[in-house]
Enzyme design. Structure first.
Site, short mmCIF file in Angstrom:
data_model
loop_
_atom_site.label_atom_id
_atom_site.label_comp_id
_atom_site.label_asym_id
_atom_site.label_seq_id
_atom_site.Cartn_x
_atom_site.Cartn_y
_atom_site.Cartn_z
CB SER A 199 -0.78 -0.04 1.26
OG SER A 199 -0.17 0.10 2.36
CE LYS A 235 -2.95 1.91 4.63
NZ LYS A 235 -3.19 0.95 3.28
#
Length: 260
Positions: free
Chosen positions: A52, A117
């Protein structure tokens, strides 16, 4: 008399062994407490489990996480010990994160899952994505001309290949970072406008079409600030290029700071 002496010697050896075991136990317990304290208030490490955050972080990379960057909450405790404590509204020595920070945090739906993230939105920010272009508070993020490359996909049980476009994105506020884009019609390429609720932040992966993040309300949604563990600072272990010269090497990352 020899039997009596032998018994005394045996008892002495038992006492000596017990004392040595006790001292070893104290040493190990002390070392553990030092480790526990250090990883609670100073630094920890985190292994990258998914794609990600490509291209900045590849599967198998390891990063140093500063625990003091945002202050401390129950999730600052190592070994997931914080889940046994009650939820709190504020962090000790609380400091707000910044847009563009690469943060490690506990998943808002699953306390056993740790995520990494990029923080895109803060409380009150309006986040919108139009055809893959990010807008924050109505201001469009600027992007560079994309470069198409063939790369190895390391997620999952098998290694495969994919074509991706890499470009530089500058979000409102001035933070510039690289982004991977796989398609113009991804599931999360159109989102919002969405206002980040109070006490939360909005997180997105740099691999925009291969990231379950705050754009997906069913998978993650906005993240409580309490869930922050720390800020990822530097990659201290990076996976290599491999022997396949037909694909592009990962972006250089070893010992490179994730923030400027």
């Amino acid at each position: 008399m020899s039997d009596v002496n032998a018994k005394y010697e045996a008892r002495g050896e038992e006492k000596k062994s017990s004392f040595e075991l006790l001292e070893w136990g104290k040493t190990i317990a002390g070392a553990f407490l030092v480790y526990l304290g250090f990883t609670t208030v100073a630094f920890a490490n985190y292994a990258i489990p998914s794609e990600s955050m490509v291209p900045h972080l590849e599967v198998g990379d390891r990063v140093v996480v500063s625990k003091f960057s945002y202050g401390y909450s129950r999730f600052s405790l190592p070994f997931n010990l914080g889940v046994m404590l009650s939820r709190g509204e504020h962090r000790l020595f609380e400091q707000m994160p910044h847009r563009g920070d690469v943060a490690v945090f506990v998943h808002p739906f699953d306390n056993t899952k740790v995520m990494i993230k990029r923080i895109i939105g803060l409380p009150g920010d309006v986040i919108e994505v139009r055809d893959g272009v990010l807008f924050i508070n109505g201001e469009e993020s600027t992007t560079s001309q994309p470069t198409t490359l063939l790369r190895l996909v390391r997620g999952g049980s098998r290694i495969s290949r994919e074509f991706a476009r890499r470009y530089e994105e500058t979000i409102p506020g001035g933070v510039t970072h690289a982004v991977h884009d796989l398609t113009d019609a991804g599931r999360l390429d159109n989102f919002g406008p969405y206002t980040v609720p109070a006490g939360h932040f909005f997180a997105m992966g740099d691999n925009r079409d291969n990231s379950a993040d705050s754009r997906d309300m069913n998978a993650m949604g906005p993240v409580p600030i309490e869930n922050l563990i720390g800020r990822a600072e530097i990659v201290y272990y990076a996976t290599g290029c491999g022997n396949d010269h037909t694909v592009a090497c990962p972006m250089p990352r070893w010992m490179k700071p994730l923030h400027h």
